[in-house]
Write a protein that holds these residues in place. Structure first.
Motif, PDB file in Angstrom:
ATOM      1  N   ASP A   1      30.669   4.824 -13.407  1.00  0.00           N
ATOM      2  CA  ASP A   1      31.660   4.479 -12.382  1.00  0.00           C
ATOM      3  C   ASP A   1      32.739   5.555 -12.389  1.00  0.00           C
ATOM      4  N   LYS A   2      32.593   6.543 -11.487  1.00  0.00           N
ATOM      5  CA  LYS A   2      33.467   7.707 -11.534  1.00  0.00           C
ATOM      6  C   LYS A   2      34.076   8.003 -10.166  1.00  0.00           C
ATOM      7  N   TRP A   3      35.410   7.989 -10.120  1.00  0.00           N
ATOM      8  CA  TRP A   3      36.134   8.385  -8.927  1.00  0.00           C
ATOM      9  C   TRP A   3      37.010   9.593  -9.258  1.00  0.00           C
ATOM     10  N   ILE A   4      37.215  10.443  -8.252  1.00  0.00           N
ATOM     11  CA  ILE A   4      38.177  11.534  -8.399  1.00  0.00           C
ATOM     12  C   ILE A   4      39.033  11.605  -7.131  1.00  0.00           C
ATOM     13  N   VAL A   5      40.138  12.331  -7.240  1.00  0.00           N
ATOM     14  CA  VAL A   5      41.029  12.545  -6.094  1.00  0.00           C
ATOM     15  C   VAL A   5      41.082  14.031  -5.790  1.00  0.00           C
ATOM     16  N   ILE A   6      40.865  14.373  -4.499  1.00  0.00           N
ATOM     17  CA  ILE A   6      40.987  15.751  -4.034  1.00  0.00           C
ATOM     18  C   ILE A   6      41.842  15.755  -2.781  1.00  0.00           C
ATOM     19  N   ASP A   7      42.947  16.477  -2.814  1.00  0.00           N
ATOM     20  CA  ASP A   7      43.876  16.540  -1.666  1.00  0.00           C
ATOM     21  C   ASP A   7      44.254  15.146  -1.182  1.00  0.00           C
ATOM     22  N   ASN A   8      44.528  14.265  -2.130  1.00  0.00           N
ATOM     23  CA  ASN A   8      44.966  12.892  -1.870  1.00  0.00           C
ATOM     24  C   ASN A   8      43.896  11.996  -1.248  1.00  0.00           C
ATOM     25  N   GLU A   9      42.651  12.472  -1.226  1.00  0.00           N
ATOM     26  CA  GLU A   9      41.535  11.667  -0.770  1.00  0.00           C
ATOM     27  C   GLU A   9      40.711  11.231  -1.982  1.00  0.00           C
ATOM     28  N   VAL A  10      40.197  10.011  -1.942  1.00  0.00           N
ATOM     29  CA  VAL A  10      39.497   9.416  -3.078  1.00  0.00           C
ATOM     30  C   VAL A  10      37.993   9.466  -2.836  1.00  0.00           C
ATOM     31  N   TYR A  11      37.249   9.913  -3.859  1.00  0.00           N
ATOM     32  CA  TYR A  11      35.802  10.057  -3.733  1.00  0.00           C
ATOM     33  C   TYR A  11      35.095   9.401  -4.921  1.00  0.00           C
ATOM     34  N   ASP A  12      33.987   8.741  -4.607  1.00  0.00           N
ATOM     35  CA  ASP A  12      33.142   8.137  -5.634  1.00  0.00           C
ATOM     36  C   ASP A  12      32.031   9.129  -5.966  1.00  0.00           C
ATOM     37  N   ILE A  13      32.117   9.739  -7.139  1.00  0.00           N
ATOM     38  CA  ILE A  13      31.156  10.782  -7.513  1.00  0.00           C
ATOM     39  C   ILE A  13      30.086  10.263  -8.475  1.00  0.00           C
ATOM     40  N   THR A  14      29.977   8.957  -8.622  1.00  0.00           N
ATOM     41  CA  THR A  14      29.061   8.376  -9.601  1.00  0.00           C
ATOM     42  C   THR A  14      27.650   8.912  -9.435  1.00  0.00           C
ATOM     43  N   GLU A  15      27.129   8.869  -8.237  1.00  0.00           N
ATOM     44  CA  GLU A  15      25.772   9.361  -7.973  1.00  0.00           C
ATOM     45  C   GLU A  15      25.768  10.839  -7.602  1.00  0.00           C
ATOM     46  N   TRP A  16      26.790  11.260  -6.865  1.00  0.00           N
ATOM     47  CA  TRP A  16      26.840  12.646  -6.410  1.00  0.00           C
ATOM     48  C   TRP A  16      26.906  13.622  -7.585  1.00  0.00           C
ATOM     49  N   SER A  17      27.552  13.221  -8.670  1.00  0.00           N
ATOM     50  CA  SER A  17      27.690  14.125  -9.817  1.00  0.00           C
ATOM     51  C   SER A  17      26.335  14.587 -10.345  1.00  0.00           C
ATOM     52  N   LYS A  18      25.308  13.753 -10.179  1.00  0.00           N
ATOM     53  CA  LYS A  18      23.959  14.110 -10.651  1.00  0.00           C
ATOM     54  C   LYS A  18      23.357  15.255  -9.836  1.00  0.00           C
ATOM     55  N   ARG A  19      23.856  15.421  -8.609  1.00  0.00           N
ATOM     56  CA  ARG A  19      23.352  16.478  -7.724  1.00  0.00           C
ATOM     57  C   ARG A  19      24.337  17.632  -7.577  1.00  0.00           C
ATOM     58  N   HIS A  20      25.442  17.542  -8.278  1.00  0.00           N
ATOM     59  CA  HIS A  20      26.491  18.554  -8.150  1.00  0.00           C
ATOM     60  C   HIS A  20      25.957  19.927  -8.565  1.00  0.00           C
ATOM     61  N   PRO A  21      26.038  20.931  -7.693  1.00  0.00           N
ATOM     62  CA  PRO A  21      25.477  22.258  -8.003  1.00  0.00           C
ATOM     63  C   PRO A  21      26.061  22.883  -9.267  1.00  0.00           C
ATOM     64  N   GLY A  22      27.306  22.571  -9.590  1.00  0.00           N
ATOM     65  CA  GLY A  22      27.924  23.129 -10.779  1.00  0.00           C
ATOM     66  C   GLY A  22      27.623  22.352 -12.045  1.00  0.00           C
ATOM     67  N   GLY A  23      26.824  21.291 -11.921  1.00  0.00           N
ATOM     68  CA  GLY A  23      26.505  20.461 -13.077  1.00  0.00           C
ATOM     69  C   GLY A  23      27.241  19.137 -13.035  1.00  0.00           C
ATOM     70  N   SER A  24      26.633  18.117 -13.607  1.00  0.00           N
ATOM     71  CA  SER A  24      27.215  16.775 -13.546  1.00  0.00           C
ATOM     72  C   SER A  24      28.467  16.642 -14.399  1.00  0.00           C
ATOM     73  N   LYS A  25      28.505  17.320 -15.524  1.00  0.00           N
ATOM     74  CA  LYS A  25      29.616  17.121 -16.451  1.00  0.00           C
ATOM     75  C   LYS A  25      30.908  17.754 -15.967  1.00  0.00           C
ATOM     76  N   VAL A  26      30.808  18.917 -15.357  1.00  0.00           N
ATOM     77  CA  VAL A  26      32.028  19.625 -14.972  1.00  0.00           C
ATOM     78  C   VAL A  26      32.859  18.808 -13.990  1.00  0.00           C
ATOM     79  N   ILE A  27      32.211  18.104 -13.063  1.00  0.00           N
ATOM     80  CA  ILE A  27      32.948  17.271 -12.117  1.00  0.00           C
ATOM     81  C   ILE A  27      33.306  15.921 -12.739  1.00  0.00           C
TER      82      ILE A  27
END
Length: 451
Positions: free
Chosen positions: A33-59
């Protein structure tokens, strides 16, 4: 990033978008269950982190935190990257939670300034000459043995050339990995990184990025920066020694680590640890393209050097070469970090986070070449996608900003930066010893026997 240190939201006042508080966001920092904030917008990266081009852990290291400045630091094409974020958008940061700190405003202004100065534009002449001098030395390393035989002088000359080639290829691969040369749009950097890291060094570009991007995202942060996972042999900083002393009753004599470090860590990182972890990464993550490039490297090396030196001697030559490369790489890369603060994650803002963990080396033509411009480690960590030949040009601006916010901007002579590693290890070892004696009730008279 510091919670509550954000930029002005583009959705401020838009009541149709769901609003989230920091209290809610910080709860979403779990593995599933992972959320982050970018430019005051909230994103759920729980599943997206697995596909993140820079790797799941870095995000994932920014789960429950503001990742704005890290996001802008790592991505050269913000517009394209934000398109991928639309599908995982959860809403906006609640207006009452938006508070812009001066340090964030100033750093944002600095980024805009250096962008307008053209500091993210590469010099293709610089990179062509760098690659050319590596290729020339690589060819000479082979032909020295072919034309002058395998006596000690040609062998040592060839060894020196190959060590220089491998180290300088590492610096080039580092630049390509950060998309500092061609940018991320056409994936030329990705291909060139594979050529340098795989075909010419026998390693894995994907493995390197997986490890290195985590380091940049959370430098010197325990349990997040892979470069701090050293407790099998060493303890670093002020926090880790106490943690290790409390957990481990039967332990290494870390109080002596400043004595054994030079003989174990620098020469063995690449030929032993990196070889093992990179190979494991390629098989477990099914990075078969990286594996193909690495196999091609070994075929090339054995075919060329094996035909001149013989198979067994060529392998010995290779191992010795990697030991020297490893020593060069390790002393340079660790001189900027081990002597600095090494702590738990407390969500520091980007500028403070990087300044706590990095320092510079006094620049010169030789130091620029010898360190791959990592004598400007502070600037590189603040702007990892910036071509390294421009780092010296922005150093005065960075130093001025640090002075304004009372942040330490350390610059050391090259040799001092190396000796500071030993001093830091000695200090951390001393902290461990005191903590070990306290936790395990060791009598001071029996310290040597117990440790």
């Amino acid at each position: 990033m510091g919670k509550g240190n954000q930029n002005t939201s583009s959705n401020e006042g838009n009541h149709s978008v769901k609003q989230h508080t920091w209290q809610e966001i910080t709860q979403h920092d779990k593995r599933h269950d992972k959320w982050i904030v970018i430019d005051n917008e909230v994103y759920d990266i729980t599943e997206w982190s697995k596909r993140h081009p820079g790797g799941s852990k870095v995000i994932s290291h920014y789960s429950g935190q503001d990742a704005t400045q890290a996001f802008h630091a790592f991505h050269s094409n913000i517009g394209l990257t934000k398109k991928y974020l639309k599908a995982i958008h959860k809403g906006s940061l609640q207006t009452s939670n938006i508070k812009t700190a001066n340090i964030d405003v100033d750093f944002k202004n600095l980024r805009e300034t250096v962008t307008k100065m053209g500091m993210f534009e590469p010099s293709y002449t610089f990179y062509t000459l760098n690659l050319l001098h590596v290729v020339v030395l690589d060819v000479l390393a082979y032909f020295v043995l072919c034309y002058f035989g395998t006596g000690w002088l040609p062998l040592i000359t060839s060894l020196i050339f190959t060590v220089i080639v491998q180290v300088q290829l590492g610096w080039l691969a580092h630049d390509f990995g950060h998309t500092s040369v061609f940018g991320s749009k056409y994936k030329i950097d990705e291909f060139m990184e594979r050529i340098c890291m795989g075909f010419m060094k026998g390693a894995s570009a994907k493995w390197w990025n997986h490890m290195h991007f985590q380091h940049h995202a959370k430098p010197n942060v325990l349990n997040k920066d892979p470069d701090t996972r050293l407790d099998a042999l060493f303890v670093v900083g002020d926090v880790m020694p106490v943690q290790v002393a409390e957990k481990k009753k039967n332990s290494l004599p870390y109080n002596l680590q400043h004595h054994y470090f030079p003989f174990i860590f620098p020469p063995m990182v690449i030929p032993v640890f990196f070889l093992y972890t990179a190979t494991r990464h390629m098989f477990t993550r099914r990075e078969y393209l990286d594996l193909l490039f690495a196999v091609c490297y070994w075929i090339k090396f054995i075919y060329l050097f094996g035909s001149v030196l013989g198979f067994g001697t060529a392998l010995v030559f290779h191992f010795v070469m990697k030991m020297f490369e490893s020593s060069w790489f390790t002393w340079v890369s660790q001189s900027n970090h081990i002597p600095m603060k090494i702590e738990e994650d407390d969500a520091k803002p980007w500028l403070r986070l990087q300044l706590n963990a990095t320092c510079n080396v006094q620049p010169s033509f030789f130091n620029d070449w010898f360190t791959g411009h990592l004598d400007f480690q502070i600037e590189h960590h603040l702007f990892p996608t910036m071509p390294r030949h421009n780092l010296s040009k922005i150093a005065p601006l960075v130093k001025s900003l640090c002075e304004k916010h009372n942040l330490s901007y350390q610059v050391k002579p090259l040799f001092q930066s190396f000796t500071d590693i030993i001093k830091s290890l000695k200090r951390s070892g001393g902290i461990w010893k005191k903590a070990y004696n306290r936790f395990h009730g060791v009598n001071n008279n029996n310290n040597n026997k117990s440790c």
